[in-house]
Design an enzyme around this catalytic site. Structure first.
Site, PDB file in Angstrom:
ATOM      1  N   SER A   1      32.791  37.279  40.214  1.00 16.84           N
ATOM      2  CA  SER A   1      31.560  37.299  39.416  1.00 16.84           C
ATOM      3  C   SER A   1      31.132  35.883  39.063  1.00 16.84           C
ATOM      4  CB  SER A   1      31.735  38.120  38.127  1.00 16.84           C
ATOM      5  OG  SER A   1      30.733  37.834  37.182  1.00 16.84           O
TER       6      SER A   1
ATOM      7  N   TYR B   1      35.189  39.721  29.280  1.00 15.12           N
ATOM      8  CA  TYR B   1      34.843  39.757  30.700  1.00 15.12           C
ATOM      9  C   TYR B   1      34.967  38.368  31.325  1.00 15.12           C
ATOM     10  CZ  TYR B   1      32.144  40.856  34.925  1.00 15.12           C
ATOM     11  OH  TYR B   1      31.734  41.033  36.230  1.00 15.12           O
TER      12      TYR B   1
END
Length: 249
Positions: free
Chosen positions: A141, A154
């Site tokens: 990501s 995250y």
């Protein structure tokens, strides 16, 4: 059409995982689709159009026994594991000071521990099979490089994935195991749909962000997976061209 190669894709019931599994099957791979919910997995297998080359394996990647079952079923069905796409993940955020330990732990358990357990199971299979070796592709990501506001759990796990990728790249050399990472920004999935409506920015404003077709992610992973084992894409970033990542704001 089959090319004889076997992949395990986690988080394969929806979004990026589903698209990547379909692309691999379309290119002749045999694929084990893993995810927490059986129904989306079964639907993804049915949609691929090659049910003889795909199996759905309900899996909780945060549980070692569940991961062991996933890889045992893959080996029993297809005989080997040539590639793992470590894609399963969750995103829980909010003001840092208000996050609970349970929220933090859930993200760590799935995004980091889950990636570790799946990579370890793949590593063991690839080390022992004949011919030996294989490839692990981790979904890092854009958050592996830069955070969004209120995304500490995250972002922390995705930074950790980069360390895992590098360690696996080093430790896998002697076993012909390659490891790379794809960092994805604003692919048009259900999870990312809110980006088009407006999300918090670093300067405190709310702004809509551009999205890209998920097919571009699938083709990028397929390229990485299709390389000969003596070649490797160590890191790749694929993102919507105008997303606010490069530069200020």
């Amino acid at each position: 059409m089959t090319n004889g190669r076997v992949a395990v894709v986690t988080g394969a019931g929806t979004g990026i995982g589903k698209a990547v599994a379909a692309a691999l099957i379309g290119a002749g791979w045999r694929v084990a689709l893993a995810g927490r919910r059986s129904e989306p997995l079964q639907a993804a297998v049915a949609a691929c159009g090659a049910v003889d080359r795909a199996i759905a394996v309900p899996t909780d990647v945060s549980k070692s026994e569940s991961v062991d079952t996933l890889f045992a079923r893959t080996a029993a069905t297809f005989g080997r594991v040539d590639m793992l796409f470590n894609n399963a993940g969750v995103s829980i955020g909010g003001p840092f000071e208000d996050l609970t330990l349970a929220q933090w732990q859930e993200v760590v358990d799935v995004n980091l521990t889950g990636a570790f357990l799946c990579a370890q199971a793949a590593f063991r299979a690839m080390k022992m099979q004949s011919p030996r070796g294989g490839r692990i592709i981790n979904n890092g990501s854009i958050s592996a490089h830069a955070p969004r506001p209120n995304s500490a759990p995250y972002t922390a796990t995705k930074h950790a994935i980069t360390g895992l990728t590098k360690s696996l790249s080093l430790d896998g050399r002697k076993y012909e195991i390659a490891c790379g990472q794809i960092d994805i920004g604003n692919a048009a999935t259900e999870m990312a749909a809110r980006m088009a409506k407006g999300v918090p920015q670093a300067n405190g404003s709310i702004a809509a962000e551009p999205l890209m077709d998920i097919a571009h992610v699938a083709s990028a992973v397929l390229y990485m997976a299709s390389l000969p084992i003596d070649a490797n894409v160590q890191f790749m970033t694929v993102m919507a061209r105008d997303m606010p990542f490069v530069g200020r704001g």
